[in-house]
Design a protein around this motif. Sequence first.
Motif, short mmCIF file in Angstrom:
data_model
loop_
_atom_site.label_atom_id
_atom_site.label_comp_id
_atom_site.label_asym_id
_atom_site.label_seq_id
_atom_site.Cartn_x
_atom_site.Cartn_y
_atom_site.Cartn_z
N ASP A 1 1.19 4.13 -2.84
CA ASP A 1 1.03 5.55 -2.52
C ASP A 1 2.16 6.37 -3.15
OD1 ASP A 1 -1.32 5.28 -1.07
OD2 ASP A 1 -0.31 5.18 0.86
N THR B 1 -6.66 1.93 -2.16
CA THR B 1 -5.54 1.41 -2.95
C THR B 1 -6.00 0.97 -4.33
OG1 THR B 1 -5.74 -0.90 -2.20
CG2 THR B 1 -4.44 0.59 -0.83
N GLU C 1 -6.30 4.11 -6.36
CA GLU C 1 -4.96 4.58 -6.70
C GLU C 1 -4.34 3.74 -7.82
OE1 GLU C 1 -3.02 6.79 -2.83
OE2 GLU C 1 -2.63 4.65 -3.12
N ASP D 1 0.83 -1.20 0.00
CA ASP D 1 0.00 0.00 0.00
C ASP D 1 0.86 1.25 0.00
OD1 ASP D 1 -2.21 -1.60 0.06
OD2 ASP D 1 -2.75 -1.18 2.14
#
Length: 218
Positions: A91, A144, A147, A87
């Motif tokens: 990011d 996530t 993203e 994760d």
Amino acid sequence: MYRRRTAIALSAALAAVPLLSACGGSPHPGAAAVVGGERITVTQLESRVNEVRAAQRAAAPDDAQYQQILGRTGTLTRDTLHSLVLDRVLDRAARNAGVHASAQDVERMRTSLEQQAGGAKALQSAWLQQYGVAPERIDDSLRTEVEAQKLAAALGADMSTTDGKASFWKAMSKASKELRIELNPRYGTWDVEKSTRVDVKMPWVKQVSGAATPLQTA
């Protein structure tokens, strides 16, 4: 069977705890991993694992079925740590590409998935059973996913193609290198090129008889 179809899911299988100081004299006591100079502590990892175990216990109709679940998810601690590290890699890769997941993005995805799954409870059950995500962590998991989709879009990566997947994971590898990830040796090592946790053989640990039970990872 309900399935999520996102960039990460399409690209690859993302599949008493000692202190780091107990293995090789690490300068990060109490850490399960260090990512970008920030620790993921053993306490934090255990807390996440306990959340999943509590949810699994609550969902099991009896102790026999709960024991079966434990047998199928015997590597939950290591897989949870893998997810926590990944994760953070995602990011960084997303920031590098200039994208982020807003609260509105997460809410839209959750609403859509709840409709597909047949309601909020059904989504929670699916995420717990298939990906080892506790109900209270679904929004974190969906963030996530958003993203990953946005990163793929920013890279122009078609995740249904080999080239698209290669582009996506190249960006993830770059982020892994930037973060200088260290794992507690008991959990393995971090493969920077593949952005994944890798088990290591520890000859001083006596092997027990019987085959390991495979675990489906998120």
